[in-house]
Design an enzyme around this catalytic site. Structure first.
Site, short mmCIF file in Angstrom:
data_model
loop_
_atom_site.label_atom_id
_atom_site.label_comp_id
_atom_site.label_asym_id
_atom_site.label_seq_id
_atom_site.Cartn_x
_atom_site.Cartn_y
_atom_site.Cartn_z
N ARG A 1 0.87 -1.18 0.00
CA ARG A 1 0.00 0.00 0.00
C ARG A 1 0.90 1.23 0.00
NH1 ARG A 1 -3.50 -2.95 -1.54
NH2 ARG A 1 -5.46 -3.45 -0.49
N HIS B 1 -1.74 0.09 -9.89
CA HIS B 1 -2.30 -0.89 -8.92
C HIS B 1 -2.76 -2.16 -9.65
CE1 HIS B 1 -4.17 -1.11 -4.66
NE2 HIS B 1 -4.03 -2.34 -5.14
P1 NAP Z 1 -0.83 -11.53 5.34
O1 NAP Z 1 -0.94 -12.96 4.96
O2 NAP Z 1 -1.63 -11.04 6.49
O3 NAP Z 1 0.73 -11.26 5.60
C1 NAP Z 1 1.19 -10.07 6.12
C2 NAP Z 1 2.66 -10.21 6.46
O4 NAP Z 1 3.14 -8.94 6.92
C3 NAP Z 1 2.91 -11.20 7.59
O5 NAP Z 1 4.13 -11.89 7.37
C4 NAP Z 1 3.04 -10.30 8.81
O6 NAP Z 1 3.82 -10.83 9.86
C5 NAP Z 1 3.73 -9.12 8.20
N1 NAP Z 1 3.53 -7.93 9.02
C6 NAP Z 1 2.38 -7.30 9.33
N2 NAP Z 1 2.61 -6.27 10.16
C7 NAP Z 1 3.94 -6.27 10.39
C8 NAP Z 1 4.78 -5.46 11.18
N3 NAP Z 1 4.31 -4.45 11.92
N4 NAP Z 1 6.09 -5.76 11.21
C9 NAP Z 1 6.59 -6.79 10.48
N5 NAP Z 1 5.84 -7.59 9.71
C10 NAP Z 1 4.52 -7.33 9.67
O7 NAP Z 1 -1.19 -10.57 4.12
P2 NAP Z 1 -1.07 -10.92 2.55
O8 NAP Z 1 -2.25 -11.68 2.08
O9 NAP Z 1 0.27 -11.49 2.29
O10 NAP Z 1 -1.22 -9.45 1.91
C11 NAP Z 1 -0.27 -8.44 2.20
C12 NAP Z 1 -0.75 -7.11 1.62
O11 NAP Z 1 -0.59 -7.10 0.20
C13 NAP Z 1 -2.22 -6.80 1.78
O12 NAP Z 1 -2.51 -6.33 3.09
C14 NAP Z 1 -2.43 -5.72 0.74
O13 NAP Z 1 -2.14 -4.45 1.30
C15 NAP Z 1 -1.38 -6.04 -0.31
N6 NAP Z 1 -1.97 -6.42 -1.60
C16 NAP Z 1 -1.71 -5.65 -2.68
C17 NAP Z 1 -2.26 -5.98 -3.91
C18 NAP Z 1 -1.95 -5.15 -5.14
O14 NAP Z 1 -2.53 -5.39 -6.20
N7 NAP Z 1 -1.03 -4.20 -5.07
C19 NAP Z 1 -3.07 -7.12 -4.04
C20 NAP Z 1 -3.31 -7.87 -2.91
C21 NAP Z 1 -2.77 -7.52 -1.68
P3 NAP Z 1 3.38 -12.18 10.64
O15 NAP Z 1 3.60 -13.30 9.65
O16 NAP Z 1 4.31 -12.24 11.77
O17 NAP Z 1 1.95 -12.00 11.00
#
Ligand code: NAP
Length: 314
Positions: free
Chosen positions: A229, A277
């Site tokens: 983001r 995006h």
């Molecule tokens: P997820 O499964 O919840 O994984 C999030 C990861 O970030 C986890 O490893 C988490 O750590 C880590 N994290 C969160 N807060 C943190 C912090 N304060 N310090 C260090 N690490 C932290 O989410 P996901 O499904 O992979 O998606 C990630 C993001 O991708 C979404 O939230 C969205 O913003 C973005 N996204 C973008 C697009 C696009 O088209 N650009 C599409 C889809 C998603 P833990 O493993 O320890 O919990």
């Protein structure tokens, strides 16, 4: 009273109609109504809301709502607008979305590793210079956020021969990944990476996570890919790091304001690639199938699928 599902989106009519059709096809036994067309009786019978950029006030008109299913993986807007002790929110976890994101991470990693930004500039200036080839095995990619998407991207990069580091909030073990956590872990990971990929959710803790200090911790000439983001990266600090040469290039798919305003310096910056995006769009058909499974499980067992933790923000 038969329970039904309400679709609530802030999307254009045509796009919402496409979502409704795909969801109805995946769940033929369910009654799914769009909020825009729902009767008072239908609203009273809605126990599940499927949402994409909803008006938060719209959710308040569903008195029997048991859970909210997001059509997107990122849920920062819902976290910001809903009460933390309210209705559970289930985000989209779709293997096809993970595959698409991993493909995007690999594609734009190759773009940087094979010096395509430099060759684009050289062509514009009619310059014939061969950049020094850098093998994947000599290139470390650091993934900020080793969750569903980051973990899958890490595997794809490892298969392609890259060295991979990663950083998460809690400790993690992933085959072939040098996984770190904690503040020290982030600094070490940034310092060893040639390309840093952001895949953390936007939360109170990750807003402006990649700032002046983070850029200073990176190798001189490293590159950044932001697929998470916009506000995770401090925009002014990024421009400064690019202008100083601390960073060689940034591939940006997400921004503080989207669509990116016409007067943003990112559009014209020679060391920035702007993407609208598109790194991992929701595939409505696979998303509908994932959601259908969640709904079927709920109908059969009464168990709400795993929901987000409002205190963590993801
Ligand atoms: P997820 O499964 O919840 O994984 C999030 C990861 O970030 C986890 O490893 C988490 O750590 C880590 N994290 C969160 N807060 C943190 C912090 N304060 N310090 C260090 N690490 C932290 O989410 P996901 O499904 O992979 O998606 C990630 C993001 O991708 C979404 O939230 C969205 O913003 C973005 N996204 C973008 C697009 C696009 O088209 N650009 C599409 C889809 C998603 P833990 O493993 O320890 O919990």
């Amino acid at each position: 009273m038969t329970e039904i599902i309400t679709l609530i989106t802030g999307l254009p009519d045509e796009q919402e109609a496409g979502y409704l059709a795909a969801l109805a096809a995946a769940m033929p036994a369910e009654t799914i109504v769009a909020l825009r067309k729902a009767s008072a009786d239908e609203l009273a019978r809605s126990t599940i809301a499927i949402v994409a950029r909803p008006d938060p006030a719209a959710l308040a008109v569903l008195p029997r709502l048991a859970w909210i299913q997001s059509l997107w993986a990122g849920v920062e807007q819902l976290v910001a607008s809903l009460p933390p002790d309210g209705t559970p929110v289930v985000r989209l976890v779709d293997p096809e979305l993970s595959r698409t994101m991993a493909e995007a991470v690999l594609a734009w990693t190759y773009y940087l590793q094979r010096d395509m930004p430099a060759y684009r500039l050289q062509q514009q200036a009619r310059v014939w210079t061969q950049q020094i080839y850098r093998k994947p095995a000599d290139t470390t990619v650091g993934i900020v956020g080793l969750g569903t998407l980051g973990g899958r991207a890490a595997n794809r990069l490892i298969d392609a021969g890259f060295r991979v580091s990663g950083w998460s909030r809690t400790p993690k073990t992933l085959a072939g990944v040098c996984a770190r956590h904690g503040t020290d872990g982030l600094v070490r990971m940034l310092g060893e990476s040639d390309i840093v990929v952001c895949l953390v959710p936007l939360t109170a803790d990750t807003r402006r996570l990649v700032d002046r200090q983070a850029f200073a911790a990176m190798k001189r000439g490293a590159a950044l890919i932001n697929f998470s983001r916009g506000p995770v990266v401090a925009a002014q600090d990024l421009l400064q790091a690019l202008d100083d040469g601390q960073l060689s290039h940034a591939v940006l798919d997400v921004f503080d304001i989207e669509p990116l305003p016409g007067d943003s310096p990112f559009w014209q910056h020679p060391a920035v690639t702007v993407l609208p995006h598109i790194s991992a769009p929701t595939d409505i058909h696979t998303a509908a199938s994932v959601i259908a499974t969640n709904v079927a499980t709920y109908r059969a067992t009464g168990r709400i699928p795993d929901s987000i933790d409002f205190s963590r923000g993801y």
